[in-house]
Write a protein that holds these residues in place. Structure first.
Motif, mmCIF file in Angstrom:
data_model
loop_
_atom_site.group_PDB
_atom_site.id
_atom_site.type_symbol
_atom_site.label_atom_id
_atom_site.label_comp_id
_atom_site.label_asym_id
_atom_site.label_seq_id
_atom_site.Cartn_x
_atom_site.Cartn_y
_atom_site.Cartn_z
ATOM 1 N N PRO A 13 0.826 -1.228 0.000
ATOM 2 C CA PRO A 13 0.000 0.000 0.000
ATOM 3 C C PRO A 13 0.851 1.265 0.000
ATOM 4 C CG PRO A 13 -0.861 -1.577 1.576
ATOM 5 C CD PRO A 13 0.475 -2.118 1.112
ATOM 6 N N LEU A 14 1.989 1.249 0.666
ATOM 7 C CA LEU A 14 2.862 2.416 0.698
ATOM 8 C C LEU A 14 3.423 2.702 -0.698
ATOM 9 C CD1 LEU A 14 4.258 4.604 2.350
ATOM 10 C CD2 LEU A 14 6.111 2.979 2.775
ATOM 11 N N LEU A 15 3.807 1.655 -1.425
ATOM 12 C CA LEU A 15 4.325 1.842 -2.782
ATOM 13 C C LEU A 15 3.258 2.425 -3.691
ATOM 14 C CD1 LEU A 15 6.365 -1.456 -3.295
ATOM 15 C CD2 LEU A 15 7.180 0.758 -2.484
ATOM 16 N N ILE A 16 2.049 1.895 -3.605
ATOM 17 C CA ILE A 16 0.932 2.417 -4.401
ATOM 18 C C ILE A 16 0.659 3.873 -4.013
ATOM 19 C CG2 ILE A 16 -1.541 2.199 -4.901
ATOM 20 C CD1 ILE A 16 0.110 0.025 -6.222
ATOM 21 N N HIS A 17 0.716 4.161 -2.716
ATOM 22 C CA HIS A 17 0.496 5.528 -2.223
ATOM 23 C C HIS A 17 1.466 6.498 -2.899
ATOM 24 C CE1 HIS A 17 -0.072 8.934 0.481
ATOM 25 N NE2 HIS A 17 1.233 8.946 0.652
ATOM 26 N N TYR A 18 2.753 6.152 -2.926
ATOM 27 C CA TYR A 18 3.736 7.034 -3.554
ATOM 28 C C TYR A 18 3.508 7.148 -5.055
ATOM 29 C CZ TYR A 18 6.547 7.776 0.595
ATOM 30 O OH TYR A 18 6.972 8.167 1.828
ATOM 31 N N TYR A 30 2.160 16.674 -16.453
ATOM 32 C CA TYR A 30 2.707 17.847 -17.140
ATOM 33 C C TYR A 30 3.809 17.428 -18.110
ATOM 34 C CZ TYR A 30 5.358 22.104 -17.915
ATOM 35 O OH TYR A 30 6.028 23.138 -18.506
ATOM 36 N N LEU A 31 4.696 16.545 -17.666
ATOM 37 C CA LEU A 31 5.844 16.147 -18.483
ATOM 38 C C LEU A 31 5.457 15.326 -19.717
ATOM 39 C CD1 LEU A 31 8.407 15.355 -15.660
ATOM 40 C CD2 LEU A 31 8.418 17.317 -17.220
ATOM 41 N N VAL A 32 4.413 14.515 -19.610
ATOM 42 C CA VAL A 32 4.008 13.706 -20.775
ATOM 43 C C VAL A 32 2.863 14.343 -21.561
ATOM 44 C CG1 VAL A 32 4.809 11.552 -19.719
ATOM 45 C CG2 VAL A 32 2.388 12.178 -19.565
ATOM 46 N N GLY A 33 2.322 15.434 -21.059
ATOM 47 C CA GLY A 33 1.290 16.157 -21.796
ATOM 48 C C GLY A 33 -0.084 15.531 -21.740
ATOM 49 N N GLY A 34 -0.451 14.951 -20.606
ATOM 50 C CA GLY A 34 -1.787 14.378 -20.462
ATOM 51 C C GLY A 34 -1.884 13.460 -19.265
ATOM 52 N N GLU A 35 -3.050 12.850 -19.112
ATOM 53 C CA GLU A 35 -3.268 11.897 -18.025
ATOM 54 C C GLU A 35 -2.265 10.745 -18.134
ATOM 55 O OE1 GLU A 35 -5.735 12.145 -15.508
ATOM 56 O OE2 GLU A 35 -5.872 14.176 -16.311
ATOM 57 N N VAL A 36 -1.931 10.122 -17.004
ATOM 58 C CA VAL A 36 -0.941 9.042 -17.013
ATOM 59 C C VAL A 36 -1.480 7.764 -16.379
ATOM 60 C CG1 VAL A 36 1.079 10.564 -16.972
ATOM 61 C CG2 VAL A 36 0.078 9.791 -14.807
ATOM 62 N N ASP A 37 -0.898 6.652 -16.794
ATOM 63 C CA ASP A 37 -1.082 5.361 -16.148
ATOM 64 C C ASP A 37 0.274 4.931 -15.612
ATOM 65 O OD1 ASP A 37 -3.824 4.862 -16.693
ATOM 66 O OD2 ASP A 37 -3.309 4.261 -18.742
ATOM 67 N N ALA A 38 0.292 4.337 -14.427
ATOM 68 C CA ALA A 38 1.533 3.772 -13.893
ATOM 69 C C ALA A 38 1.700 2.373 -14.471
ATOM 70 C CB ALA A 38 1.485 3.708 -12.368
ATOM 71 N N LEU A 39 2.823 2.145 -15.110
ATOM 72 C CA LEU A 39 3.096 0.826 -15.688
ATOM 73 C C LEU A 39 3.855 -0.073 -14.732
ATOM 74 C CD1 LEU A 39 4.204 1.525 -19.348
ATOM 75 C CD2 LEU A 39 2.004 0.721 -18.526
ATOM 76 N N ARG A 40 4.682 0.529 -13.909
ATOM 77 C CA ARG A 40 5.523 -0.264 -13.018
ATOM 78 C C ARG A 40 5.789 0.533 -11.760
ATOM 79 N NH1 ARG A 40 11.866 -0.916 -14.244
ATOM 80 N NH2 ARG A 40 11.581 1.321 -14.171
ATOM 81 N N VAL A 41 5.717 -0.156 -10.626
ATOM 82 C CA VAL A 41 6.128 0.399 -9.349
ATOM 83 C C VAL A 41 7.117 -0.613 -8.795
ATOM 84 C CG1 VAL A 41 5.412 1.136 -7.051
ATOM 85 C CG2 VAL A 41 3.858 1.449 -8.991
ATOM 86 N N GLU A 42 8.338 -0.168 -8.589
ATOM 87 C CA GLU A 42 9.389 -1.104 -8.196
ATOM 88 C C GLU A 42 10.162 -0.568 -6.998
ATOM 89 O OE1 GLU A 42 13.287 -3.228 -10.240
ATOM 90 O OE2 GLU A 42 11.990 -1.976 -11.450
ATOM 91 N N TYR A 43 10.265 -1.369 -5.969
ATOM 92 C CA TYR A 43 11.080 -1.034 -4.815
ATOM 93 C C TYR A 43 12.421 -1.732 -4.996
ATOM 94 C CZ TYR A 43 12.711 -0.796 0.010
ATOM 95 O OH TYR A 43 13.450 -0.574 1.134
ATOM 96 N N CYS A 44 13.488 -0.956 -5.108
ATOM 97 C CA CYS A 44 14.831 -1.517 -5.265
ATOM 98 C C CYS A 44 15.567 -1.384 -3.942
ATOM 99 C CB CYS A 44 15.592 -0.790 -6.365
ATOM 100 S SG CYS A 44 14.911 -1.071 -7.999
ATOM 101 N N PHE A 45 15.982 -2.497 -3.388
ATOM 102 C CA PHE A 45 16.624 -2.509 -2.086
ATOM 103 C C PHE A 45 17.973 -1.807 -2.094
ATOM 104 C CE2 PHE A 45 13.650 -5.989 -2.024
ATOM 105 C CZ PHE A 45 13.075 -5.882 -0.768
ATOM 106 N N GLU A 46 18.704 -1.882 -3.202
ATOM 107 C CA GLU A 46 20.032 -1.276 -3.334
ATOM 108 C C GLU A 46 20.917 -1.636 -2.147
ATOM 109 O OE1 GLU A 46 21.097 -0.189 -6.022
ATOM 110 O OE2 GLU A 46 19.248 0.244 -7.078
ATOM 111 N N GLU A 47 21.029 -2.929 -1.915
ATOM 112 C CA GLU A 47 21.856 -3.405 -0.807
ATOM 113 C C GLU A 47 23.338 -3.288 -1.162
ATOM 114 O OE1 GLU A 47 21.644 -7.799 -0.358
ATOM 115 O OE2 GLU A 47 20.456 -7.695 -2.184
#
Length: 186
Positions: A13-18, A30-47
């Motif tokens: 839920p936190l990832l979706i929230h962000y 604004y950057l793509v010039g219209g409504e957007v869809d999220a294609l990917r939400v990825e949490y990278c641990f970067e260990e």
């Protein structure tokens, strides 16, 4: 099938929230010039010890219109280049999809990198970096000895056509990746 570590399940839920944060979505629109869809939400641990990622374009192979696809990086901890912070090549999106082959008529990633300024980003916790899907980006191996997690979200202009791939498949909800695909354990 994707396995999800039990300790990360409450974070969905936190990832979706962000990914749906109104300010982030407004800037993406604004950057793509219209409504957007999220294609990917990825949490990278970067260990510590995570592998480097070679220079690439996030939108490569998607056949998406230039300017219709962006990626954002949200720094969840402070990080510099030694901790795997993003490296981008300023202006490298201007040619659209680049070639991986020397005999192609398009410029290669290396040719474009030679023409553009390399910018090593230092992330402060909470920083959000927006970049076009055709910007060349990479990261160095995390040699810092500390975790430097980031949240990656890819947005596409609503209605824009694209070719789906490993991370980008049309779904009702964004794809959630909780295991770092670049982990040294993989």
């Amino acid at each position: 099938e994707q396995s999800i570590k039990k300790s990360t399940e409450p974070q969905i839920p936190l990832l979706i929230h962000y990914a749906q944060h109104p300010t982030i979505v407004k800037i993406a629109q604004y950057l793509v010039g219209g409504e957007v869809d999220a294609l990917r939400v990825e949490y990278c641990f970067e260990e510590p010890g995570n592998k480097a990622i070679a220079p690439h374009q996030d939108g490569y192979g998607m056949d998406v219109d230039p300017g219709a696809f962006i990626t954002i990086t949200v720094a969840l901890e402070d990080a510099d280049r030694h901790a795997g912070a993003a490296v981008i090549w300023k202006g490298s999106h201007r040619e659209g999809a680049l070639s991986h082959l020397e005999d192609d008529k398009r410029k290669t990633i290396q040719q474009m990198m030679d023409e553009c300024e390399e910018v090593a980003k230092v992330h402060q916790k909470g920083d959000v970096i927006f970049y076009d899907g055709y910007v060349i980006n990479s990261k160095d191996k995390n040699t810092s000895g500390k975790f430097a997690p980031v949240l990656l979200v890819s947005y596409i202009r609503k209605g824009a056509s694209y070719k789906s791939g490993a991370y980008f498949a049309p779904t009702k909800d964004p794809i959630i990746l909780l295991q770092d695909p670049y982990s040294s354990a993989s």
